[in-house]
Motif scaffolding. Structure first.
Motif, PDB file in Angstrom:
ATOM      1  N   SER A  95       0.814  -1.213   0.000  1.00  0.00           N
ATOM      2  CA  SER A  95       0.000   0.000   0.000  1.00  0.00           C
ATOM      3  C   SER A  95       0.846   1.261   0.000  1.00  0.00           C
ATOM      4  N   THR A  96       2.075   1.189   0.504  1.00  0.00           N
ATOM      5  CA  THR A  96       2.975   2.346   0.551  1.00  0.00           C
ATOM      6  C   THR A  96       4.365   1.912   0.101  1.00  0.00           C
ATOM      7  N   HIS A 310       6.053   0.311  11.465  1.00  0.00           N
ATOM      8  CA  HIS A 310       4.800  -0.071  10.819  1.00  0.00           C
ATOM      9  C   HIS A 310       5.030  -0.442   9.356  1.00  0.00           C
ATOM     10  N   ILE A 312       2.492  -1.419   5.896  1.00  0.00           N
ATOM     11  CA  ILE A 312       1.139  -1.505   5.363  1.00  0.00           C
ATOM     12  C   ILE A 312       1.102  -2.517   4.230  1.00  0.00           C
ATOM     13  N   GLY A 315      -3.557  -3.070   2.739  1.00  0.00           N
ATOM     14  CA  GLY A 315      -4.366  -2.088   3.450  1.00  0.00           C
ATOM     15  C   GLY A 315      -4.398  -2.269   4.954  1.00  0.00           C
ATOM     16  N   LEU A 316      -3.648  -3.223   5.495  1.00  0.00           N
ATOM     17  CA  LEU A 316      -3.612  -3.464   6.941  1.00  0.00           C
ATOM     18  C   LEU A 316      -2.302  -2.952   7.533  1.00  0.00           C
ATOM     19  N   ASP A 317      -2.394  -2.409   8.736  1.00  0.00           N
ATOM     20  CA  ASP A 317      -1.233  -1.870   9.449  1.00  0.00           C
ATOM     21  C   ASP A 317      -0.607  -2.967  10.298  1.00  0.00           C
ATOM     22  N   SER A 319       2.312  -3.854  12.784  1.00  0.00           N
ATOM     23  CA  SER A 319       3.281  -3.212  13.676  1.00  0.00           C
ATOM     24  C   SER A 319       4.284  -4.248  14.184  1.00  0.00           C
ATOM     25  N   PRO A 336      -5.367   0.798   9.496  1.00  0.00           N
ATOM     26  CA  PRO A 336      -4.635   2.035   9.793  1.00  0.00           C
ATOM     27  C   PRO A 336      -5.590   3.205  10.014  1.00  0.00           C
ATOM     28  N   LEU A 339      -3.273   6.482   6.780  1.00  0.00           N
ATOM     29  CA  LEU A 339      -2.294   5.786   5.972  1.00  0.00           C
ATOM     30  C   LEU A 339      -1.027   6.599   5.765  1.00  0.00           C
ATOM     31  N   VAL A 342       1.125   6.543   9.035  1.00  0.00           N
ATOM     32  CA  VAL A 342       1.711   5.233   9.322  1.00  0.00           C
ATOM     33  C   VAL A 342       2.818   4.925   8.320  1.00  0.00           C
ATOM     34  N   ALA A 343       2.667   5.410   7.073  1.00  0.00           N
ATOM     35  CA  ALA A 343       3.657   5.076   6.038  1.00  0.00           C
ATOM     36  C   ALA A 343       5.035   5.592   6.353  1.00  0.00           C
TER      37      ALA A 343
END
Length: 345
Positions: A95-96, A310, A312, A315-317, A319, A336, A339, A342-343
């Motif tokens: 996602s990132t 973190h 991603i 789409g889930l964070d 940790s 998250p 987003l 967290v990225a």
């Protein structure tokens, strides 16, 4: 007898007159036809001359344009532009940028779907691609922070001749001796495994592409020409263990959280089960994905386990923490909150 002779003479006279009239009409038609042919020839000649004149004008204009461009390029080489339109977009498990592998095929479970623009790529274009195991992908580094300035205001964009290399712990090398995304022309080249062709989509694995990546072109991978026997690389490239971690383990909290989170993404996920998704996390975190500043940041041994990082995925964070011995503990997984925030961690 005289009557018969007169009748015959009259008949011959009529025939002669008729023949004369016919001959006259034929001559008139021929003359008219010749006149029309001359007019057409004249018109064709005029059109041909006009076309030739226009062509000479175009050729001259093109020569003038080339000369002007050549003179301009002597001062600014970047004035020549070749516009390219993406033919498709990547839908990736990443996602990132954080966590996206630095090279292709390092994470075999890293999956993506290349969705083509139907206006540019008809389904017939993909016929035969499924017969290859792998393909090359040309794409744009669209998340580069300086990409807008690079394209819209190139005179204000300064090329960094040297970039920091993660494998060398931040030592600088010439940008063309690396695969850094920050390049004068931000185009990337990668290879991926072709899993399946679905109409206007290609399912891929082993990718190092972030979600939303614009794709410019794909080409089949040819082992006989693309695999170079005896190719040499610098010694620092050969040292694979530099960024490898010792172990990846999961907490009890993660095991309970993944069951809940998986239900939220199951239908749209690229993975068949929560266990397979967990295996993806293990593969991704088998390499130290932290930035150089994060790895080199001074920290006490007692504080190492308190810094939470973190990742991603889908789409889930996710940790996790990592200690000074490069042992990773995945603590939890959740949706998250933000987003973008967290990225960067």
């Amino acid at each position: 007898m005289s009557y018969t002779t007169a009748a015959l003479a009259f008949t011959l006279t009529l025939v002669s007159v008729s023949a004369t009239v016919s001959l006259y009409r034929w001559r008139r038609r021929r003359e008219d036809l010749e006149v029309r042919i001359k007019k057409l020839e004249k018109s064709l000649g005029s059109a041909t001359e006009k076309s030739a004149s226009e062509r000479r004008g175009r050729v001259k204009a093109q020569q003038v344009l080339r000369e002007a461009l050549a003179q301009s390029e002597s001062h600014e080489v970047h004035n020549t532009i070749y516009p390219m339109r993406p033919i498709g977009t990547i839908q990736s498990c990443f996602s990132t940028r954080n966590g996206t592998p630095r090279q292709p095929l390092l994470v075999s479970l890293a999956r993506a779907c290349l969705v083509f623009d139907p206006a540019l790529v008809p389904p017939a274009s993909l016929e035969g691609l499924g017969e290859y195991s792998h393909c090359w992908i040309l794409y744009v580094f669209h998340l580069n922070t300086d990409i807008e300035k690079l394209w819209r205001k190139p005179s204000q964009s300064k090329l960094k001749a040297k970039v920091r290399v993660p494998r060398l712990n931040g030592e600088r090398k010439g940008v063309f001796a690396t695969r850094s995304p920050h390049r004068p022309c931000p185009i990337g080249l990668t290879v991926a495994k072709v899993e399946e062709i679905q109409k206007d989509k290609v399912l891929l694995s082993g990718v190092d592409l972030v979600d939303g990546t614009p794709v410019l072109d794909i080409k089949p991978y040819l082992p006989y020409s693309d695999s170079i026997q005896g190719a040499s690389v610098p010694n620092w490239v050969k040292e694979d263990c530099i960024l490898a971690v010792d172990s990846v383990s999961f907490s009890d909290t993660f095991s309970s959280s993944i069951t809940t989170c998986w239900k939220l993404i199951e239908k749209k996920s690229l993975y068949a089960s929560a266990d397979e998704f967990k295996s993806l996390i293990t593969q991704v975190l088998s390499w130290d994905i932290r930035s150089m500043s994060q790895r080199n940041k001074p920290q006490d041994t007692s504080d190492a386990d308190s810094i939470v990082y973190h990742l991603i995925l889908e789409g889930l964070d996710v940790s996790y923490v990592i200690n000074n011995e490069s042992n990773i503990l995945v603590q939890d997984v959740s949706l998250p909150n933000n987003l973008e925030d967290v990225a960067g961690t």
